[in-house]
Design a protein around this motif. Sequence first.
Motif, PDB file in Angstrom:
ATOM      1  N   ARG A 162       0.720  -1.375  -0.272  1.00 60.94           N
ATOM      2  CA  ARG A 162       0.104  -0.089   0.166  1.00 60.94           C
ATOM      3  C   ARG A 162       0.831   1.262  -0.066  1.00 60.94           C
ATOM      4  O   ARG A 162       0.661   2.303   0.637  1.00 60.94           O
ATOM      5  CB  ARG A 162      -0.954  -0.120   1.342  1.00 60.94           C
ATOM      6  CG  ARG A 162      -1.906  -1.348   1.174  1.00 60.94           C
ATOM      7  CD  ARG A 162      -2.779  -1.090   2.484  1.00 60.94           C
ATOM      8  NE  ARG A 162      -3.860  -2.121   2.465  1.00 60.94           N
ATOM      9  CZ  ARG A 162      -4.419  -2.563   3.679  1.00 60.94           C
ATOM     10  NH1 ARG A 162      -4.624  -1.662   4.550  1.00 60.94           N
ATOM     11  NH2 ARG A 162      -5.265  -3.643   3.507  1.00 60.94           N
ATOM     12  N   LEU A 163       1.872   1.406  -0.807  1.00 64.31           N
ATOM     13  CA  LEU A 163       2.450   2.622  -0.862  1.00 64.31           C
ATOM     14  C   LEU A 163       1.914   3.662  -1.802  1.00 64.31           C
ATOM     15  O   LEU A 163       0.935   3.289  -2.476  1.00 64.31           O
ATOM     16  CB  LEU A 163       3.904   2.138  -1.710  1.00 64.31           C
ATOM     17  CG  LEU A 163       4.904   1.106  -1.082  1.00 64.31           C
ATOM     18  CD1 LEU A 163       6.002   1.039  -2.107  1.00 64.31           C
ATOM     19  CD2 LEU A 163       5.336   1.546   0.126  1.00 64.31           C
ATOM     20  N   SER A 164       2.113   4.919  -1.612  1.00 63.79           N
ATOM     21  CA  SER A 164       1.387   6.007  -2.328  1.00 63.79           C
ATOM     22  C   SER A 164       2.124   5.574  -3.840  1.00 63.79           C
ATOM     23  O   SER A 164       3.071   5.034  -4.107  1.00 63.79           O
ATOM     24  CB  SER A 164       1.731   7.259  -1.745  1.00 63.79           C
ATOM     25  OG  SER A 164       3.160   7.487  -2.111  1.00 63.79           O
ATOM     26  N   PRO A 165       1.137   6.279  -4.712  1.00 65.03           N
ATOM     27  CA  PRO A 165       1.545   6.068  -6.166  1.00 65.03           C
ATOM     28  C   PRO A 165       2.991   6.612  -6.594  1.00 65.03           C
ATOM     29  O   PRO A 165       3.692   5.908  -7.034  1.00 65.03           O
ATOM     30  CB  PRO A 165       0.403   7.063  -6.997  1.00 65.03           C
ATOM     31  CG  PRO A 165      -0.738   6.896  -5.873  1.00 65.03           C
ATOM     32  CD  PRO A 165      -0.153   6.751  -4.594  1.00 65.03           C
ATOM     33  N   MET A 166       3.275   7.746  -5.935  1.00 65.47           N
ATOM     34  CA  MET A 166       4.658   8.063  -6.082  1.00 65.47           C
ATOM     35  C   MET A 166       5.842   7.600  -5.524  1.00 65.47           C
ATOM     36  O   MET A 166       6.724   7.302  -6.311  1.00 65.47           O
ATOM     37  CB  MET A 166       4.729   9.682  -5.407  1.00 65.47           C
ATOM     38  CG  MET A 166       3.902  10.531  -6.443  1.00 65.47           C
ATOM     39  SD  MET A 166       4.429  10.907  -7.914  1.00 65.47           S
ATOM     40  CE  MET A 166       5.831  11.936  -7.699  1.00 65.47           C
ATOM     41  N   GLU A 167       5.417   6.846  -4.345  1.00 64.74           N
ATOM     42  CA  GLU A 167       6.534   6.081  -3.657  1.00 64.74           C
ATOM     43  C   GLU A 167       6.579   4.778  -4.420  1.00 64.74           C
ATOM     44  O   GLU A 167       7.760   4.287  -4.710  1.00 64.74           O
ATOM     45  CB  GLU A 167       6.123   5.835  -2.274  1.00 64.74           C
ATOM     46  CG  GLU A 167       7.084   5.151  -1.298  1.00 64.74           C
ATOM     47  CD  GLU A 167       6.913   5.010  -0.057  1.00 64.74           C
ATOM     48  OE1 GLU A 167       7.817   4.492   0.897  1.00 64.74           O
ATOM     49  OE2 GLU A 167       5.578   4.998   0.436  1.00 64.74           O
ATOM     50  N   TYR A 168       5.564   4.083  -4.918  1.00 65.14           N
ATOM     51  CA  TYR A 168       5.735   2.811  -5.639  1.00 65.14           C
ATOM     52  C   TYR A 168       6.532   3.155  -6.979  1.00 65.14           C
ATOM     53  O   TYR A 168       7.267   2.320  -7.253  1.00 65.14           O
ATOM     54  CB  TYR A 168       4.281   2.288  -5.839  1.00 65.14           C
ATOM     55  CG  TYR A 168       4.066   1.248  -6.899  1.00 65.14           C
ATOM     56  CD1 TYR A 168       4.465  -0.092  -6.425  1.00 65.14           C
ATOM     57  CD2 TYR A 168       4.024   1.532  -8.489  1.00 65.14           C
ATOM     58  CE1 TYR A 168       4.501  -1.048  -7.380  1.00 65.14           C
ATOM     59  CE2 TYR A 168       3.878   0.307  -9.278  1.00 65.14           C
ATOM     60  CZ  TYR A 168       4.321  -0.873  -8.543  1.00 65.14           C
ATOM     61  OH  TYR A 168       4.427  -1.920  -9.575  1.00 65.14           O
ATOM     62  N   SER A 169       6.031   4.191  -7.702  1.00 72.02           N
ATOM     63  CA  SER A 169       6.803   4.596  -8.887  1.00 72.02           C
ATOM     64  C   SER A 169       8.231   4.526  -8.680  1.00 72.02           C
ATOM     65  O   SER A 169       9.186   4.239  -9.466  1.00 72.02           O
ATOM     66  CB  SER A 169       6.243   5.557  -9.631  1.00 72.02           C
ATOM     67  OG  SER A 169       4.765   5.623  -9.934  1.00 72.02           O
ATOM     68  N   GLY A 170       8.702   5.216  -7.597  1.00 70.53           N
ATOM     69  CA  GLY A 170      10.112   5.582  -7.211  1.00 70.53           C
ATOM     70  C   GLY A 170      10.712   4.484  -6.903  1.00 70.53           C
ATOM     71  O   GLY A 170      11.937   4.230  -7.264  1.00 70.53           O
ATOM     72  N   THR A 171      10.092   3.471  -6.012  1.00 73.28           N
ATOM     73  CA  THR A 171      10.819   2.215  -5.524  1.00 73.28           C
ATOM     74  C   THR A 171      10.928   1.526  -6.789  1.00 73.28           C
ATOM     75  O   THR A 171      11.728   0.539  -6.940  1.00 73.28           O
ATOM     76  CB  THR A 171       9.704   1.433  -4.709  1.00 73.28           C
ATOM     77  OG1 THR A 171       9.668   2.390  -3.511  1.00 73.28           O
ATOM     78  CG2 THR A 171      10.505   0.180  -3.974  1.00 73.28           C
ATOM     79  N   SER A 172       9.735   1.322  -7.939  1.00 73.66           N
ATOM     80  CA  SER A 172      10.039   0.573  -8.844  1.00 73.66           C
ATOM     81  C   SER A 172      10.916   0.944  -9.836  1.00 73.66           C
ATOM     82  O   SER A 172      11.796   0.329 -10.293  1.00 73.66           O
ATOM     83  CB  SER A 172       8.567   0.528  -9.722  1.00 73.66           C
ATOM     84  OG  SER A 172       8.665  -0.090 -11.004  1.00 73.66           O
ATOM     85  N   ALA A 173      11.266   2.355 -10.080  1.00 73.93           N
ATOM     86  CA  ALA A 173      12.244   2.987 -10.856  1.00 73.93           C
ATOM     87  C   ALA A 173      13.577   2.718 -10.415  1.00 73.93           C
ATOM     88  O   ALA A 173      14.478   2.096 -11.226  1.00 73.93           O
ATOM     89  CB  ALA A 173      11.846   4.478 -10.964  1.00 73.93           C
ATOM     90  N   TRP A 174      13.796   2.835  -8.966  1.00 73.74           N
ATOM     91  CA  TRP A 174      15.138   2.428  -8.534  1.00 73.74           C
ATOM     92  C   TRP A 174      15.525   1.083  -8.613  1.00 73.74           C
ATOM     93  O   TRP A 174      16.472   0.638  -8.881  1.00 73.74           O
ATOM     94  CB  TRP A 174      15.193   3.162  -6.960  1.00 73.74           C
ATOM     95  CG  TRP A 174      15.557   4.476  -7.187  1.00 73.74           C
ATOM     96  CD1 TRP A 174      14.583   5.581  -7.245  1.00 73.74           C
ATOM     97  CD2 TRP A 174      16.833   5.298  -6.830  1.00 73.74           C
ATOM     98  NE1 TRP A 174      15.295   6.800  -6.869  1.00 73.74           N
ATOM     99  CE2 TRP A 174      16.743   6.565  -6.817  1.00 73.74           C
ATOM    100  CE3 TRP A 174      18.016   4.778  -6.760  1.00 73.74           C
ATOM    101  CZ2 TRP A 174      17.631   7.544  -6.860  1.00 73.74           C
ATOM    102  CZ3 TRP A 174      19.358   5.521  -6.826  1.00 73.74           C
ATOM    103  CH2 TRP A 174      18.891   6.862  -6.875  1.00 73.74           C
ATOM    104  N   PHE A 175      14.649   0.029  -8.425  1.00 72.96           N
ATOM    105  CA  PHE A 175      14.882  -1.300  -8.043  1.00 72.96           C
ATOM    106  C   PHE A 175      15.197  -1.981  -9.522  1.00 72.96           C
ATOM    107  O   PHE A 175      16.391  -2.299  -9.761  1.00 72.96           O
ATOM    108  CB  PHE A 175      13.492  -1.868  -7.781  1.00 72.96           C
ATOM    109  CG  PHE A 175      13.572  -3.538  -7.713  1.00 72.96           C
ATOM    110  CD1 PHE A 175      14.444  -4.138  -6.540  1.00 72.96           C
ATOM    111  CD2 PHE A 175      13.250  -4.267  -8.480  1.00 72.96           C
ATOM    112  CE1 PHE A 175      14.301  -5.561  -6.448  1.00 72.96           C
ATOM    113  CE2 PHE A 175      13.414  -5.578  -8.579  1.00 72.96           C
ATOM    114  CZ  PHE A 175      14.044  -6.269  -7.500  1.00 72.96           C
ATOM    115  N   PHE A 176      14.547  -1.284 -10.667  1.00 71.67           N
ATOM    116  CA  PHE A 176      14.712  -1.919 -12.085  1.00 71.67           C
ATOM    117  C   PHE A 176      16.064  -1.270 -12.569  1.00 71.67           C
ATOM    118  O   PHE A 176      16.790  -1.813 -13.347  1.00 71.67           O
ATOM    119  CB  PHE A 176      13.600  -1.721 -12.715  1.00 71.67           C
ATOM    120  CG  PHE A 176      12.513  -2.952 -12.445  1.00 71.67           C
ATOM    121  CD1 PHE A 176      12.844  -4.121 -12.936  1.00 71.67           C
ATOM    122  CD2 PHE A 176      11.322  -2.552 -11.702  1.00 71.67           C
ATOM    123  CE1 PHE A 176      11.841  -5.268 -12.599  1.00 71.67           C
ATOM    124  CE2 PHE A 176      10.465  -3.840 -11.422  1.00 71.67           C
ATOM    125  CZ  PHE A 176      10.905  -5.081 -11.912  1.00 71.67           C
ATOM    126  N   ALA A 177      16.311  -0.050 -12.251  1.00 70.97           N
ATOM    127  CA  ALA A 177      17.488   0.436 -12.597  1.00 70.97           C
ATOM    128  C   ALA A 177      18.624  -0.242 -12.179  1.00 70.97           C
ATOM    129  O   ALA A 177      19.835  -0.457 -12.766  1.00 70.97           O
ATOM    130  CB  ALA A 177      17.611   2.137 -12.294  1.00 70.97           C
TER     131      ALA A 177
END
Length: 254
Positions: A162-177
């Motif tokens: 249940r992350l916020s949309p921005m936190e989810y997008s940021g976590t996904s971006a950093w993880f896959f980078a």
Amino acid sequence: MQFDPIFVTVAVIAVLIVGLSKAGLLGSLGMVGVPLLSLVMPARDAAGMMLPVLLAMDVIAVWTYRRDLNWHILKLMLPGAAIGTLLGWLLWSVVSDAAVLLFVGVITLLFVLDAILPLRKKLEGLPPSRGWGGFWGAAVGFTSFISHTGGPPFQIYVLPQRLSPMEYSGTSAWFFAIVNTAKLVPYFFLGQLSVSNLALSAALAPVGIVGVLIGVVLVRRISMVWFYRIAYWLVFLLALKLIWDGSRAIFWGL
């Protein structure tokens, strides 16, 4: 290389979808990049060609969401992702092109089923644990290494947090980078970063970057209800096509 309008059209569509997904607009639909490209080129070459394009898009996504990420989830998932990446590297040379095609098709089909079945709802509200984080991280690392299809296992673990949309997008971006950067050395030694693949990557990277920028602008301005309904049906048909082609090559030698 002779101009092939069908190849160019499929490649541009695939990379554009991945770019929009990187911005958070299409969710895990970005994982259909390699399956789509597999219709017009070998799956292994598609994976090799896509890696530099993904890294170019990762730069934009990481910069956009540089302050919006959950370090705790990254710490839980990245060790497993490293193991999954290593496993994918070890198995790469022992599986055939047809097996890769079949694997991509099965993962694509599981992605559609995951969107329909209530697995994520059953995990809703469970606290992030090191064991589950390592398991799903390894699943992401392996599927991402084979065919850049790590989105579904990542979502299965992270969305219930249940992350916020921005936190989810940021976590996904950093993880896959981080995961995509870790794949550079294995891909180099496996010969996936060939001159021809890098030339295609250079030609398609601007398309991916434009996709990310468009996605950043549209992510809060567009309703995707009908798009998702149509897209999931198309992805489902794509999965069946890849499974059929891979199975024919493996079991019937066609």
